[in-house]
Design a protein around this motif. Structure first.
Motif, PDB file in Angstrom:
ATOM      1  N   ILE A 157     -40.725 -30.207  -1.707  1.00 45.08           N
ATOM      2  CA  ILE A 157     -40.718 -31.609  -2.118  1.00 45.08           C
ATOM      3  C   ILE A 157     -40.389 -31.659  -3.606  1.00 45.08           C
ATOM      4  O   ILE A 157     -41.110 -31.081  -4.428  1.00 45.08           O
ATOM      5  N   GLY A 158     -39.294 -32.326  -3.948  1.00 46.10           N
ATOM      6  CA  GLY A 158     -38.882 -32.453  -5.341  1.00 46.10           C
ATOM      7  C   GLY A 158     -39.471 -33.706  -5.976  1.00 46.10           C
ATOM      8  O   GLY A 158     -39.484 -34.772  -5.364  1.00 46.10           O
ATOM      9  N   LEU A 159     -39.968 -33.563  -7.208  1.00 46.29           N
ATOM     10  CA  LEU A 159     -40.622 -34.674  -7.908  1.00 46.29           C
ATOM     11  C   LEU A 159     -39.942 -34.979  -9.241  1.00 46.29           C
ATOM     12  O   LEU A 159     -39.351 -34.101  -9.876  1.00 46.29           O
ATOM     13  N   SER A 160     -40.076 -36.242  -9.675  1.00 42.59           N
ATOM     14  CA  SER A 160     -39.587 -36.657 -10.982  1.00 42.59           C
ATOM     15  C   SER A 160     -40.633 -36.337 -12.047  1.00 42.59           C
ATOM     16  O   SER A 160     -41.717 -35.825 -11.738  1.00 42.59           O
ATOM     17  N   THR A 161     -40.346 -36.694 -13.291  1.00 42.23           N
ATOM     18  CA  THR A 161     -41.307 -36.444 -14.376  1.00 42.23           C
ATOM     19  C   THR A 161     -42.592 -37.255 -14.185  1.00 42.23           C
ATOM     20  O   THR A 161     -43.647 -36.891 -14.705  1.00 42.23           O
ATOM     21  N   LYS A 162     -42.503 -38.365 -13.414  1.00 41.43           N
ATOM     22  CA  LYS A 162     -43.682 -39.192 -13.142  1.00 41.43           C
ATOM     23  C   LYS A 162     -44.259 -38.945 -11.748  1.00 41.43           C
ATOM     24  O   LYS A 162     -45.034 -39.739 -11.225  1.00 41.43           O
ATOM     25  N   ASN A 163     -43.857 -37.820 -11.172  1.00 38.44           N
ATOM     26  CA  ASN A 163     -44.348 -37.391  -9.843  1.00 38.44           C
ATOM     27  C   ASN A 163     -43.942 -38.313  -8.699  1.00 38.44           C
ATOM     28  O   ASN A 163     -44.622 -38.370  -7.669  1.00 38.44           O
ATOM     29  N   HIS A 164     -42.832 -39.039  -8.868  1.00 39.99           N
ATOM     30  CA  HIS A 164     -42.249 -39.758  -7.741  1.00 39.99           C
ATOM     31  C   HIS A 164     -41.528 -38.746  -6.847  1.00 39.99           C
ATOM     32  O   HIS A 164     -40.878 -37.821  -7.363  1.00 39.99           O
ATOM     33  N   VAL A 165     -41.633 -38.923  -5.533  1.00 42.96           N
ATOM     34  CA  VAL A 165     -40.919 -38.046  -4.612  1.00 42.96           C
ATOM     35  C   VAL A 165     -39.434 -38.388  -4.642  1.00 42.96           C
ATOM     36  O   VAL A 165     -39.035 -39.520  -4.347  1.00 42.96           O
ATOM     37  N   ILE A 166     -38.617 -37.411  -5.005  1.00 42.26           N
ATOM     38  CA  ILE A 166     -37.162 -37.598  -5.049  1.00 42.26           C
ATOM     39  C   ILE A 166     -36.547 -37.236  -3.709  1.00 42.26           C
ATOM     40  O   ILE A 166     -35.679 -37.935  -3.187  1.00 42.26           O
ATOM     41  N   PHE A 167     -37.004 -36.133  -3.140  1.00 47.65           N
ATOM     42  CA  PHE A 167     -36.483 -35.708  -1.843  1.00 47.65           C
ATOM     43  C   PHE A 167     -37.424 -34.675  -1.236  1.00 47.65           C
ATOM     44  O   PHE A 167     -38.315 -34.142  -1.897  1.00 47.65           O
ATOM     45  N   ARG A 168     -37.211 -34.427   0.036  1.00 46.62           N
ATOM     46  CA  ARG A 168     -37.923 -33.378   0.757  1.00 46.62           C
ATOM     47  C   ARG A 168     -36.907 -32.628   1.603  1.00 46.62           C
ATOM     48  O   ARG A 168     -36.070 -33.251   2.270  1.00 46.62           O
ATOM     49  N   GLU A 169     -36.983 -31.305   1.573  1.00 49.88           N
ATOM     50  CA  GLU A 169     -35.969 -30.507   2.266  1.00 49.88           C
ATOM     51  C   GLU A 169     -36.608 -29.322   2.975  1.00 49.88           C
ATOM     52  O   GLU A 169     -37.484 -28.645   2.423  1.00 49.88           O
ATOM     53  N   ASN A 170     -36.174 -29.077   4.209  1.00 49.68           N
ATOM     54  CA  ASN A 170     -36.626 -27.886   4.924  1.00 49.68           C
ATOM     55  C   ASN A 170     -35.836 -26.675   4.447  1.00 49.68           C
ATOM     56  O   ASN A 170     -34.617 -26.717   4.357  1.00 49.68           O
ATOM     57  N   ILE A 171     -36.546 -25.602   4.141  1.00 51.01           N
ATOM     58  CA  ILE A 171     -35.912 -24.386   3.631  1.00 51.01           C
ATOM     59  C   ILE A 171     -35.817 -23.312   4.701  1.00 51.01           C
ATOM     60  O   ILE A 171     -34.840 -22.569   4.777  1.00 51.01           O
ATOM     61  N   SER A 172     -36.844 -23.208   5.547  1.00 50.50           N
ATOM     62  CA  SER A 172     -36.797 -22.181   6.585  1.00 50.50           C
ATOM     63  C   SER A 172     -37.680 -22.567   7.762  1.00 50.50           C
ATOM     64  O   SER A 172     -38.598 -23.374   7.635  1.00 50.50           O
ATOM     65  N   ILE A 173     -37.360 -21.964   8.898  1.00 47.09           N
ATOM     66  CA  ILE A 173     -38.154 -22.138  10.115  1.00 47.09           C
ATOM     67  C   ILE A 173     -38.426 -20.753  10.673  1.00 47.09           C
ATOM     68  O   ILE A 173     -37.513 -19.949  10.844  1.00 47.09           O
TER      69      ILE A 173
END
Length: 202
Positions: A104-120
């Motif tokens: 989960i990627g966050l901004s400087t104010k901890n807003h969620v920018i995106f979420r990405e699956n990396i592995s299964i």
């Protein structure tokens, strides 16, 4: 959820006896809530005693249960605590039958920018490569990130591999300049979550 609770819930949804054939057949096919939540309407309909109408009814109820836990996509999500992360991912992760590792990627104010699956699959350092974990974070100019993965069992305790991988990614984040704030482990069957940061395991 224990077996008795599952029986009663299925019986109420389908208007069947908790000890009747239909509920027995469902529990024999799907012995835990995780397996049931992943069952398709076609698979449910293939069980003897469950017709098209009841299969549709049960599928609709399961879909409703998934939607209830889904965060409101129209609202900007801010992560302030491990509980916020759990609320964000539980609808997707609580019922998975294999391990999924997301970032989960966050901004400087901890807003969620995106979420990405990396592995299964089974979590280890060879499957989750730092390059893949940080690629999306760098591309979207994230200030920090949170790692999250599920345990298909109800045990949310981190394994040695979980801790080792976390430390590896934390060090990579320091070099790149993207802080890894936490690693959340989500357990199945209502087992809750484990925050490595909160428990001092990072």
């Amino acid at each position: 959820m224990n077996m008795e609770g599952m029986r009663n819930l299925l019986a109420g949804c389908l208007r069947e006896s908790a000890n009747g054939y239909v509920v027995d057949a469902l529990i024999e096919s799907y012995p835990n809530i995780s397996e049931l939540m992943n069952a398709s309407e076609k698979e449910i309909n293939s069980i003897k005693g469950i017709g098209v109408v009841k299969a549709k009814q049960l599928s609709a109820i399961l879909e409703f249960a998934r939607k209830v836990y889904m965060p409101d996509a129209s609202k900007r999500i801010i992560v302030r605590s491990p509980q916020d992360v759990f609320d964000l991912v539980r609808a997707d992760m609580e019922f998975l039958q294999v391990e999924h590792f997301d970032v989960i990627g966050l901004s400087t104010k901890n807003h969620v920018i995106f979420r990405e699956n990396i592995s299964i699959g089974s979590l280890n350092a060879s499957i989750v490569h730092p390059r893949e974990a940080f690629k999306g974070l760098i591309r979207r100019s994230c200030a920090s990130c949170i790692l999250v993965h599920n345990h298909p069992s109800s045990d949310h305790s981190p394994s040695n591999e979980d801790i080792l991988l976390t430390k590896q990614l934390v060090e990579c984040g320091k070099i790149i300049g993207i802080e890894v704030l936490d690693h959340i482990i989500v357990a199945a069957a209502g087992g809750g979550y484990f925050s490595l940061k909160e428990q001092g395991r990072m």
